[in-house]
Scaffold this motif. Structure first.
Motif, PDB file in Angstrom:
ATOM      1  N   ALA A 244      96.768 -78.603 -17.095  1.00  0.00           N
ATOM      2  CA  ALA A 244      97.848 -79.451 -17.580  1.00  0.00           C
ATOM      3  C   ALA A 244      97.522 -80.925 -17.340  1.00  0.00           C
ATOM      4  O   ALA A 244      97.791 -81.785 -18.171  1.00  0.00           O
ATOM      5  CB  ALA A 244      99.158 -79.080 -16.897  1.00  0.00           C
ATOM      6  N   GLU A 245      96.882 -81.195 -16.197  1.00  0.00           N
ATOM      7  CA  GLU A 245      96.570 -82.590 -15.891  1.00  0.00           C
ATOM      8  C   GLU A 245      95.517 -83.138 -16.858  1.00  0.00           C
ATOM      9  O   GLU A 245      95.655 -84.252 -17.361  1.00  0.00           O
ATOM     10  CB  GLU A 245      96.099 -82.736 -14.442  1.00  0.00           C
ATOM     11  CG  GLU A 245      96.226 -84.185 -14.012  1.00  0.00           C
ATOM     12  CD  GLU A 245      95.668 -84.481 -12.647  1.00  0.00           C
ATOM     13  OE1 GLU A 245      95.451 -83.542 -11.866  1.00  0.00           O
ATOM     14  OE2 GLU A 245      95.450 -85.677 -12.386  1.00  0.00           O
ATOM     15  N   THR A 246      94.469 -82.354 -17.113  1.00  0.00           N
ATOM     16  CA  THR A 246      93.454 -82.867 -18.041  1.00  0.00           C
ATOM     17  C   THR A 246      94.032 -83.045 -19.440  1.00  0.00           C
ATOM     18  O   THR A 246      93.537 -83.840 -20.222  1.00  0.00           O
ATOM     19  CB  THR A 246      92.227 -81.931 -18.153  1.00  0.00           C
ATOM     20  OG1 THR A 246      92.654 -80.672 -18.629  1.00  0.00           O
ATOM     21  CG2 THR A 246      91.527 -81.765 -16.822  1.00  0.00           C
ATOM     22  N   LEU A 247      95.104 -82.306 -19.750  1.00  0.00           N
ATOM     23  CA  LEU A 247      95.725 -82.447 -21.071  1.00  0.00           C
ATOM     24  C   LEU A 247      96.684 -83.633 -21.112  1.00  0.00           C
ATOM     25  O   LEU A 247      97.318 -83.878 -22.127  1.00  0.00           O
ATOM     26  CB  LEU A 247      96.455 -81.161 -21.448  1.00  0.00           C
ATOM     27  CG  LEU A 247      95.522 -79.971 -21.730  1.00  0.00           C
ATOM     28  CD1 LEU A 247      96.291 -78.681 -21.777  1.00  0.00           C
ATOM     29  CD2 LEU A 247      94.763 -80.183 -23.028  1.00  0.00           C
ATOM     30  N   GLY A 248      96.800 -84.342 -20.001  1.00  0.00           N
ATOM     31  CA  GLY A 248      97.573 -85.583 -20.003  1.00  0.00           C
ATOM     32  C   GLY A 248      98.963 -85.479 -19.415  1.00  0.00           C
ATOM     33  O   GLY A 248      99.741 -86.423 -19.514  1.00  0.00           O
ATOM     34  N   ALA A 249      99.309 -84.341 -18.807  1.00  0.00           N
ATOM     35  CA  ALA A 249     100.664 -84.189 -18.279  1.00  0.00           C
ATOM     36  C   ALA A 249     100.848 -84.994 -16.990  1.00  0.00           C
ATOM     37  O   ALA A 249      99.946 -85.061 -16.164  1.00  0.00           O
ATOM     38  CB  ALA A 249     100.962 -82.717 -18.022  1.00  0.00           C
ATOM     39  N   ARG A 250     102.014 -85.603 -16.863  1.00  0.00           N
ATOM     40  CA  ARG A 250     102.367 -86.322 -15.623  1.00  0.00           C
ATOM     41  C   ARG A 250     102.792 -85.287 -14.580  1.00  0.00           C
ATOM     42  O   ARG A 250     103.179 -84.175 -14.952  1.00  0.00           O
ATOM     43  CB  ARG A 250     103.525 -87.301 -15.862  1.00  0.00           C
ATOM     44  CG  ARG A 250     103.392 -88.153 -17.084  1.00  0.00           C
ATOM     45  CD  ARG A 250     102.601 -89.422 -16.803  1.00  0.00           C
ATOM     46  NE  ARG A 250     101.557 -89.539 -17.829  1.00  0.00           N
ATOM     47  CZ  ARG A 250     100.633 -90.497 -17.863  1.00  0.00           C
ATOM     48  NH1 ARG A 250     100.582 -91.397 -16.901  1.00  0.00           N
ATOM     49  NH2 ARG A 250      99.745 -90.542 -18.818  1.00  0.00           N
ATOM     50  N   PRO A 251     102.808 -85.672 -13.303  1.00  0.00           N
ATOM     51  CA  PRO A 251     103.154 -84.680 -12.261  1.00  0.00           C
ATOM     52  C   PRO A 251     104.470 -83.952 -12.501  1.00  0.00           C
ATOM     53  O   PRO A 251     104.541 -82.731 -12.368  1.00  0.00           O
ATOM     54  CB  PRO A 251     103.214 -85.530 -10.994  1.00  0.00           C
ATOM     55  CG  PRO A 251     102.262 -86.636 -11.261  1.00  0.00           C
ATOM     56  CD  PRO A 251     102.350 -86.940 -12.725  1.00  0.00           C
TER      57      PRO A 251
ATOM     58  N   GLN B 166     105.928 -83.419 -15.293  1.00  0.00           N
ATOM     59  CA  GLN B 166     105.793 -82.531 -16.459  1.00  0.00           C
ATOM     60  C   GLN B 166     105.058 -81.261 -16.064  1.00  0.00           C
ATOM     61  O   GLN B 166     105.374 -80.169 -16.535  1.00  0.00           O
ATOM     62  CB  GLN B 166     105.010 -83.236 -17.570  1.00  0.00           C
ATOM     63  CG  GLN B 166     105.815 -84.298 -18.290  1.00  0.00           C
ATOM     64  CD  GLN B 166     104.966 -85.045 -19.301  1.00  0.00           C
ATOM     65  OE1 GLN B 166     103.838 -85.431 -19.015  1.00  0.00           O
ATOM     66  NE2 GLN B 166     105.502 -85.236 -20.481  1.00  0.00           N
TER      67      GLN B 166
ATOM     68  N   LYS C  31     106.962 -77.908 -16.738  1.00  0.00           N
ATOM     69  CA  LYS C  31     106.483 -77.099 -17.857  1.00  0.00           C
ATOM     70  C   LYS C  31     105.526 -75.990 -17.446  1.00  0.00           C
ATOM     71  O   LYS C  31     105.311 -75.054 -18.197  1.00  0.00           O
ATOM     72  CB  LYS C  31     105.788 -78.000 -18.895  1.00  0.00           C
ATOM     73  CG  LYS C  31     106.749 -78.846 -19.698  1.00  0.00           C
ATOM     74  CD  LYS C  31     105.990 -79.830 -20.559  1.00  0.00           C
ATOM     75  CE  LYS C  31     106.912 -80.755 -21.298  1.00  0.00           C
ATOM     76  NZ  LYS C  31     107.378 -80.192 -22.576  1.00  0.00           N
TER      77      LYS C  31
ATOM     78  N   ALA D 169      95.604 -77.915 -13.034  1.00  0.00           N
ATOM     79  CA  ALA D 169      94.472 -78.783 -13.372  1.00  0.00           C
ATOM     80  C   ALA D 169      94.361 -78.905 -14.894  1.00  0.00           C
ATOM     81  O   ALA D 169      94.134 -79.997 -15.420  1.00  0.00           O
ATOM     82  CB  ALA D 169      93.181 -78.213 -12.784  1.00  0.00           C
TER      83      ALA D 169
END
Lengths: 282, 365
Positions: free
Chosen positions: A178-185, A187, A191, A176
């Motif tokens: 990583a997602e709020t930081l803008g990562a695509r699925p 990524q 990562k 979650a």
């Protein structure tokens, strides 16, 4: 409530330390260490020159080569498929999930000879799969692909069952975040998720590889066992034993043992490397 | 970032987590969502971040519909309760994550990212931790890194879920002041979730009290403290003593109670419930009162007096030890209530109806 004055003795919280450790060590020595020591002694009495002659003979080299290549193919397949399977089993809910989860243990539970027989039946020229593959020019039975197939079948639970618990315990808030930081699925997977399961995945892959190297029962049915073509190392050792050539058998077995030890060390080193952020704490 | 939430509902299976939330947040505001666990405050925060989706209602930010946007496209800085730092990355890599995952076209150069991370490390006063892994940090340090990681993407909105929940008291106070400073320096709209009143009131411009999936009251510290909108808020704000009283012409009356200190209320005559904080109760000897002193405990500065009544649950009064006449177990006493909230009795048991909630909210505004 009067108790007699006695010297205070620190007690272990868990009882039975001496007994349990003693039993464990005895068992380990009897079942694991003595057979390995016997094997090494047997090999040592051959002498280095004779040993080298046995293991570098054309037939033995071919057997080692086939074993290693087939195990590598099986492991690469299991590395990908086992990871996918663990992912599906931990991340999604679907009807029949528990059944699928239970099915994952079948290769552990099934006698390997049964596995070998059923695979042979399926992939032989008149089997269900073989009937399609054979005319297409992809023979499986009696080729290295058949060996790899049998190895993959028996060793896939190692990958699934080592990755699965780690994936289950993985803190979902990491993804979650990583997602709020803008990562695509992809990524997030590459990562965040993959580095977290990497040590377990490597451990699973190396044990699957080690298991493939030693697999015997499932392979002998499907391989055809032609020397220089589809004869695996474990079978060659067995044949030597049948011929009362104990030295030959021991030499080949020693090489397999060497592979297993190297793998074990490599596996631990890789896991330590992959978990270096945890090591830093100690 | 002006945020408008209206008529938002959400349920998890059979539990209604949000039962109709209406809330406006002005740009640059620092707002606290305060409530006990299970009040829906974290769910609301996650919906604003895009980590949860409501069943109904709307979320409009700067006139765009955020329910059409994925979390990664909202550019929201979210700080998780347990930090959720990436364990296999150093502090430096954690901070740089949000910049490193940008699409190539928008991604700043390596040198720019490194400079930005160094700037953040300095700003957060954690430059000496740059090459450590999260496992090597203390709770307070992790919290700073988590906030830094969220700030690195220059969020339009900063959301914090129980930011200091897992830290000890001294560090909490420290970080609270520090967070206020960060908010003022960045000027971003900030919403944080907490169950700690002190934290909410000290830090926030405005506090939204939530209970059972609804907004119970919105206001500043004094407002909520002195004029709780509902029995729920009164209880949550520490008014743990509940006494039945009778209202006559706006005055409350009760046997064994001295309620002359309370102002007249515009409430209908009839029975009502009084909510008082133990610290707002004084006890005075009175031979005919039904209240008895059950126990007196001194904490040095204060006396905690447990009081019993033949028909009512036990009550507690807290008063300064110095200047209070000695009390003994079994003394008959009158309870003088210095301040209290009054609610008509019928509302006491029933769950607060949404309509009247909204009316109360209007008054609170």
């Amino acid at each position: 409530m009067i108790t007699a004055a006695a010297p205070i003795r620190a007690r272990r919280v868990l009882p039975g330390f001496t007994l349990s450790l003693g039993t464990t060590l005895l068992y380990l020595v009897l079942i694991v260490l003595i057979p390995i020591a016997a094997l090494i002694l047997k090999g040592a009495e051959i002498g280095p020159a004779r040993f080298w002659a046995i293991v570098s003979s054309d037939r033995a080299v071919a057997a080692f080569r086939i074993t290693l290549i087939a195990a590598a193919i099986a492991t690469i397949f299991n590395a990908v498929y086992g990871l996918l399977m663990a992912w599906v089993l931990t991340r999604y809910d679907f009807p029949g999930k528990r059944l699928l989860d239970a099915l994952m243990d079948v290769p552990f539970a099934l006698p390997t000879a049964v596995a070998g027989l059923s695979l042979t039946a399926l992939f032989s020229a008149n089997g269900w799969f073989g009937a399609v593959l054979h005319p297409a020019g992809i023979p499986v039975v009696y080729t290295i692909w058949g060996i790899a197939l049998a190895m993959a079948f028996t060793s896939v639970p190692f990958v699934v069952r080592t990755v699965q618990p780690v994936l289950e315990d993985l803190d979902r808030s990491l993804e979650a975040a990583a997602e709020t930081l803008g990562a695509r699925p992809w990524q997030i997977f590459a990562k965040v998720v993959f580095p977290a399961i990497l040590p377990a995945w490597l451990a699973g892959c190396t044990t699957a590889f080690a298991r493939s190297l030693g697999e015997f029962g499932a392979i002998v049915f499907i391989a055809g066992n032609l020397p220089f073509q589809t004869e695996i190392a474990a079978l060659l050792a067995y044949i030597r034993l049948e011929e009362f050539d104990y030295n030959g058998a021991a030499a080949i077995a020693l090489v397999l043992l060497g592979f297993a030890l190297v793998l074990l060390v490599a596996s631990n080193l890789l896991q330590n490397w992959a978990a270096r952020h945890r090591e830093a704490l100690r | 970032m002006s945020i408008t939430i209206s008529a938002m509902t959400k349920r998890f299976q059979k539990t209604e987590v949000l039962r109709g939330i209406d809330l406006d947040i002005a740009p640059g505001e620092l707002v606290a969502l305060l409530g006990p666990s299970g009040s829906g405050k974290t769910t609301l925060l996650k919906i604003i971040a895009g980590l949860e989706w409501p069943d109904a209602g709307s979320l409009t930010v700067n006139r765009s519909d955020w329910l059409q946007l994925a979390a990664r496209d909202r550019r929201v800085g979210f700080v998780f309760q347990h930090y959720a730092l990436f364990p296999h990355m150093s502090v430096r890599d954690n901070l740089a994550f949000g910049l490193n995952v940008r699409p190539r076209a928008e991604r700043p150069g390596k040198a720019v990212i490194a400079a930005k991370v160094n700037e953040l490390l300095g700003f957060l006063q954690i430059a000496h931790l740059a090459d450590r892994y999260p496992a090597q940090l203390s709770g307070g340090q992790r919290q700073r890194v988590a906030l830094g990681r969220a700030l690195a993407i220059q969020p339009r909105l900063l959301l914090l879920d129980e930011p200091f929940g897992a830290l000890d008291a001294a560090i909490r106070r420290d970080l609270r002041r520090w967070l206020r400073g960060v908010h003022e320096a960045t000027g971003s709209t900030t919403i944080f979730v907490t169950h700690d009143q002190e934290e909410a009131f000290e830090l926030a411009d405005r506090v939204v009290v939530m209970g059972e999936g609804r907004i119970a009251q919105i206001g500043h510290a004094d407002e909520i403290h002195d004029h709780p909108a509902t029995p729920f808020v009164a209880r949550f704000m520490g008014a743990t003593v509940e006494l039945p009283v009778t209202l006559a012409q706006g005055r409350a009356l009760g046997a064994g109670l001295d309620l002359t200190a309370l102002p007249r209320r515009a409430l209908p005559d009839g029975s009502a419930t009084l909510f008082a904080r133990p610290a707002d109760i004084r006890v005075m000897p009175d031979a005919v009162s039904p209240w008895r002193v059950a126990q007196v405990v001194s904490t040095g500065a204060e006396l905690r007096v447990a009081l019993t009544h033949p028909d009512l649950p036990e009550a507690e009064a807290v008063m300064p030890r110095r200047g209070t006449a000695p009390l003994h177990q079994g003394d008959a006493v009158t309870l003088r209530i210095e301040a209290a909230a009054l609610f008509p009795a019928s509302r006491r048991e029933a769950a607060p109806a949404p309509q009247s909630e909204n009316r109360k909210k209007e008054i609170a505004r």
